[in-house]
Design an enzyme around this catalytic site. Structure first.
Site, PDB file in Angstrom:
ATOM      1  N   GLN A   1      -8.188  -6.102   6.991  1.00  0.00           N
ATOM      2  CA  GLN A   1      -9.252  -5.125   7.215  1.00  0.00           C
ATOM      3  C   GLN A   1     -10.512  -5.823   7.700  1.00  0.00           C
ATOM      4  O   GLN A   1     -10.856  -6.909   7.229  1.00  0.00           O
ATOM      5  CB  GLN A   1      -9.534  -4.367   5.923  1.00  0.00           C
ATOM      6  CG  GLN A   1     -10.386  -3.129   6.122  1.00  0.00           C
ATOM      7  CD  GLN A   1     -10.258  -2.175   4.949  1.00  0.00           C
ATOM      8  OE1 GLN A   1      -9.175  -1.683   4.664  1.00  0.00           O
ATOM      9  NE2 GLN A   1     -11.351  -1.929   4.258  1.00  0.00           N
TER      10      GLN A   1
ATOM     11  N   GLY B   1     -13.936 -16.786   6.269  1.00  0.00           N
ATOM     12  CA  GLY B   1     -13.816 -17.362   7.602  1.00  0.00           C
ATOM     13  C   GLY B   1     -12.516 -18.102   7.785  1.00  0.00           C
ATOM     14  O   GLY B   1     -12.125 -18.426   8.910  1.00  0.00           O
TER      15      GLY B   1
ATOM     16  N   GLU C   1       0.811  -1.216   0.000  1.00  0.00           N
ATOM     17  CA  GLU C   1       0.000   0.000   0.000  1.00  0.00           C
ATOM     18  C   GLU C   1       0.844   1.265   0.000  1.00  0.00           C
ATOM     19  O   GLU C   1       0.508   2.240  -0.661  1.00  0.00           O
ATOM     20  CB  GLU C   1      -0.910  -0.018   1.236  1.00  0.00           C
ATOM     21  CG  GLU C   1      -1.982   1.034   1.251  1.00  0.00           C
ATOM     22  CD  GLU C   1      -2.948   0.831   2.404  1.00  0.00           C
ATOM     23  OE1 GLU C   1      -4.122   1.170   2.243  1.00  0.00           O
ATOM     24  OE2 GLU C   1      -2.516   0.344   3.464  1.00  0.00           O
TER      25      GLU C   1
ATOM     26  N   ARG D   1     -12.820  -9.734   7.356  1.00  0.00           N
ATOM     27  CA  ARG D   1     -13.468  -9.537   6.072  1.00  0.00           C
ATOM     28  C   ARG D   1     -13.126 -10.629   5.064  1.00  0.00           C
ATOM     29  O   ARG D   1     -12.009 -11.113   5.013  1.00  0.00           O
ATOM     30  CB  ARG D   1     -13.034  -8.171   5.514  1.00  0.00           C
ATOM     31  CG  ARG D   1     -13.795  -7.686   4.317  1.00  0.00           C
ATOM     32  CD  ARG D   1     -13.368  -6.256   4.021  1.00  0.00           C
ATOM     33  NE  ARG D   1     -14.032  -5.734   2.841  1.00  0.00           N
ATOM     34  CZ  ARG D   1     -13.885  -4.498   2.391  1.00  0.00           C
ATOM     35  NH1 ARG D   1     -13.089  -3.684   3.038  1.00  0.00           N
ATOM     36  NH2 ARG D   1     -14.515  -4.097   1.318  1.00  0.00           N
TER      37      ARG D   1
ATOM     38  N   ARG E   1      -3.791 -19.349  19.828  1.00  0.00           N
ATOM     39  CA  ARG E   1      -3.745 -20.811  19.772  1.00  0.00           C
ATOM     40  C   ARG E   1      -2.921 -21.404  20.912  1.00  0.00           C
ATOM     41  O   ARG E   1      -3.098 -22.569  21.277  1.00  0.00           O
ATOM     42  CB  ARG E   1      -3.161 -21.251  18.423  1.00  0.00           C
ATOM     43  CG  ARG E   1      -3.487 -22.683  18.046  1.00  0.00           C
ATOM     44  CD  ARG E   1      -2.761 -23.109  16.781  1.00  0.00           C
ATOM     45  NE  ARG E   1      -3.096 -22.319  15.621  1.00  0.00           N
ATOM     46  CZ  ARG E   1      -4.142 -22.549  14.823  1.00  0.00           C
ATOM     47  NH1 ARG E   1      -4.984 -23.524  15.120  1.00  0.00           N
ATOM     48  NH2 ARG E   1      -4.355 -21.797  13.756  1.00  0.00           N
TER      49      ARG E   1
END
Length: 726
Positions: free
Chosen positions: A364, A387, A247, A384, A431
């Site tokens: 994001q 899953g 970015e 986003r 985890r």
């Protein structure tokens, strides 16, 4: 060789050295101290003959359980495992011990065994690659990535991917890891610090093979947080970090890192409105980052396999940071973006596992958190596009700033001023352990994260500063820092309040030259702590003993005069913060009382006097020490504090403890008493001024006005007149 011929491994004579393998094992049997030397280079898999591998594994087992390597003990293990019977095993172990040329060359023997092992592994990997290419069942990119990874594994000395027995994993890997993380050099083998101790307590640092995701809404601070992590791993853990930015450009990222290190606002870095003081800080920050192993790659549309390849080629990379997930390109066309993201996160996890390094990736969050009424704290379900993100990640961190949603507050919802600069790092998935929330102070101008330290003392200092208008926005504050607990607590508190209240912070230190090397050590300590906090520091080195003789005053008084003259010379408009606290005020009250001071002297130390401010005015010494302990604020102890030739030290050591034993609330009562005296003094001072003004006449004083005044006012007025102040 024909174009499509496949190597037949059973027709090849695999390279190995029988003599070197026997020499390594024999050396250890003769001298068990040779085992650690050999274990640096080889594992049981490095031996070509299975019985040699079993013998070396048995030796490791004996050593890991605290036993001494002995032929009979090793033989007993081999017999239990069915490798040898008693007679054959005893004979062969005896032969191994007899055929050792010299145990001093055990490292050379081990290197030969390793060399042959690498050759055999390379042959196996090459054969597998040829077989896979001939089969044409996978894409060329997949085959190239696998081949590159296999070669990379050989270079790093990793074992093959064949199944391993639990016992072998415990002996060869688990015990080795436990020894490293509990040994003298344990910091080299633990997870890399994030730079934030509270976060490290939950995560135990950034650990190898972990995929760490940083999730947040746009403009919440993902990139800044990721840069903070990358910088801390590179600078504090002294590790090699590769930052992939899809970015921002390399220059933009470098500018952010430099500005954060120098504590220069990003706006000034972009606009060029940089002061001379800030140029000096930028220069010091550049020097501090000179040896920082932080690398940036700003390639656009890059895929995970390409990142993986670049990481391998750079060599020695300890951590990868990626900004951000949504811009990573997929290696193949999928039916929808959900499938693409699933493939990307799976590849990121494989990358972390294959390279055995932590991979940190920004992601994001969806708009789901925006529609949850007043509670906008993110949840795992807000990740986003797929899953699989929460499924593949080992750790998910989410950023939340209450101030981000301040526009949604209704008139009746007054926002706590303390929340304006607060950011929460929510450990939503871990985890390896617990989840939780860690709070930070956010300096959006830099941008930089500090540890959030909500405490009663911080609130009290904030209220004290507001009550006496000590820290107005835009002012410059010079903190007088000695290195002791009082001044270090004050410096730490001012650093916390700086982004919230918007003042500029500097520091000053005086090396009195009274304690030799100890004074120089204090100076070095203060310099390091100020540099760590990004606070510019000015230092005065003086010979107070010689100066006191020259002035004809005591050392204590001379030191005080020199200190304040130095502080006030630094900036004629700056406020000077000293670390005087409630007990200092009580000591001054008692000293002035003993010296026969007037009511004004008994008021003790004021909260503000001219440009001098005392942020710790209402704080006790016990609270200061508790704050330092709870928040990890380091400090040094001045041994001269125990020297009772100084009047204050006699009070601290002998009088104050006795007063506290008489009344545990002595300091609180003393503080209240001094406040009342200060109010009385202000009242009398104002009325004395009014009396003098009324009594003044063109030719002198109106005696009738003075005679009619109350006795306390008349006495004060006469003293003022005698001193020529009326």
């Amino acid at each position: 060789m024909a174009e499509h011929s496949v190597i037949q491994l059973d027709q090849l004579q695999m390279p190995f050295s029988l003599e070197a393998e026997q020499a390594v094992l024999g050396s250890i049997l003769v001298d068990p101290a040779c085992l650690p030397q050999a274990a640096v280079y080889i594992t049981p898999e490095a031996f070509y003959l299975p019985q040699h591998s079993a013998i070396f594994s048995a030796m490791l087992t004996v050593d890991s359980t605290g036993g001494r390597i002995d032929p009979l003990v090793v033989l007993d293990l081999l017999v239990q495992q069915g490798v040898y019977d008693n007679v054959a095993g005893r004979t062969y172990l005896f032969e191994l011990a007899q055929m050792v040329p010299s145990t001093s060359n055990v490292e050379m023997y081990a290197k030969i065994v390793r060399e042959k092992y690498y050759m055999r592994t390379l042959i196996n990997v090459s054969s597998e690659t040829i077989d896979d290419a001939v089969a044409q069942e996978e894409t060329a990119d997949t085959l190239l990535d696998r081949a590159e990874q296999n070669i990379y594994n050989i270079r790093r000395g990793k074992a093959t991917n064949a199944p391993s027995k639990l016992k072998d994993i415990i002996v060869n890997n688990v015990y080795d890891t436990l020894k490293k993380i509990t040994g003298e050099d344990k910091e080299l083998y633990k997870g890399y610090t994030t730079g934030f101790s509270d976060l490290d307590k939950i995560l135990t640092g950034l650990n190898r093979s972990d995929l760490v995701l940083i999730g947040a809404r746009p403009a919440m601070g993902k990139t800044s947080f990721a840069l903070n992590l990358a910088r801390n791993v590179a600078v504090k853990s002294k590790r090699k970090v590769l930052f992939f930015s899809l970015e921002m450009t390399k220059e933009q990222l470098a500018m952010r890192v430099l500005g954060t290190e120098a504590r220069v606002s990003s706006h000034k870095m972009r606009s060029g409105l940089i002061t001379n003081d800030e140029w000096i800080r930028l220069g010091k920050a550049t020097m501090a980052l000179n040896d920082c192993e932080l690398y940036f790659d700003d390639s656009s549309g890059i895929t995970v396999p390409e990142m993986k390849a670049k990481t391998r080629r750079l060599g020695g990379v300890d951590c990868v940071v990626i900004d951000y997930l949504g811009l990573i390109a997929s290696t193949s066309r999928k039916e929808n973006r959900v499938q693409e993201v699933s493939e990307i996160t799976r590849n990121l996890k494989m990358m972390a596992k294959d390279l055995n390094i932590p991979v940190v990736c920004c992601a994001q969050l969806s708009r789901a958190s925006e529609g949850r009424g007043k509670s906008h704290r993110p949840q795992l379900a807000d990740l986003r596009e797929s899953g699989s993100i929460e499924q593949d990640a080992d750790i998910v961190l989410m950023l939340y700033r209450p101030d981000y949603y301040k526009g949604e507050q209704e008139d009746g919802d007054a926002q706590d001023a303390a929340d304006v600069n607060k950011v929460e790092v929510i450990v939503a998935k871990n985890r390896h352990g617990e989840v939780g929330t860690v709070e930070f102070a956010w300096d959006g101008s830099t941008p930089c994260l500090f540890r959030w330290r909500p405490s009663a003392m911080l609130d009290r200092v904030r209220r004290t500063a507001a009550r006496y208008e000590m820290l107005p926005p835009g002012c410059t504050v010079i903190a007088a820092v000695s290195g002791g607990s009082d001044s270090m607590a004050m410096l730490d508190l001012l650093c916390r309040l700086r982004p919230e209240l918007g003042f500029c912070l500097r520091a000053a230190h005086v090396n009195h030259g009274l304690r030799g090397e100890a004074a120089n050590a204090d100076e070095a300590f203060v310099s390091a702590e100020c540099e760590k906090r990004g606070v510019p520091l000015e230092i005065l080195r003086a010979d107070i003993a010689a100066e006191a003789r020259r002035r004809g005053v005591g050392i204590e008084a001379c030191g005080r005069q020199v200190r304040y003259a130095f502080f006030e010379s630094l900036d004629t408009n700056a406020r000077i913060a000293t670390a005087h606290h409630l007990e200092d005020r009580a000591e001054t009250f008692l000293l002035n009382f003993a010296r026969g001071a007037s009511l004004r002297g008994l008021c003790s130390i004021p909260p503000v006097r001219g440009r001098i401010i005392r942020p710790l005015f209402d704080v006790t010494k016990a609270e200061i020490l508790a704050y330092c302990s709870e928040n990890g604020v380091p400090f040094v102890t001045d041994v001269t504090n125990a020297d009772i030739q100084y009047a204050r030290n006699r009070l601290r050591a002998q009088v104050m403890p006795a007063l506290q034993q008489t009344n545990a609330a002595f300091f609180a009562h003393a503080g209240a008493c001094m406040e009342e005296l200060r109010a009385d003094e202000a009242y009398l001072q104002a009325h004395t001024d009014a009396l003098l003004q009324a009594a003044a006449s063109a030719g002198g004083w109106d005696a009738r006005q003075l005679a009619a005044a109350p006795d306390p006012l008349r006495r004060r007025a006469l003293v003022r007149m005698a001193e020529g102040q009326g």
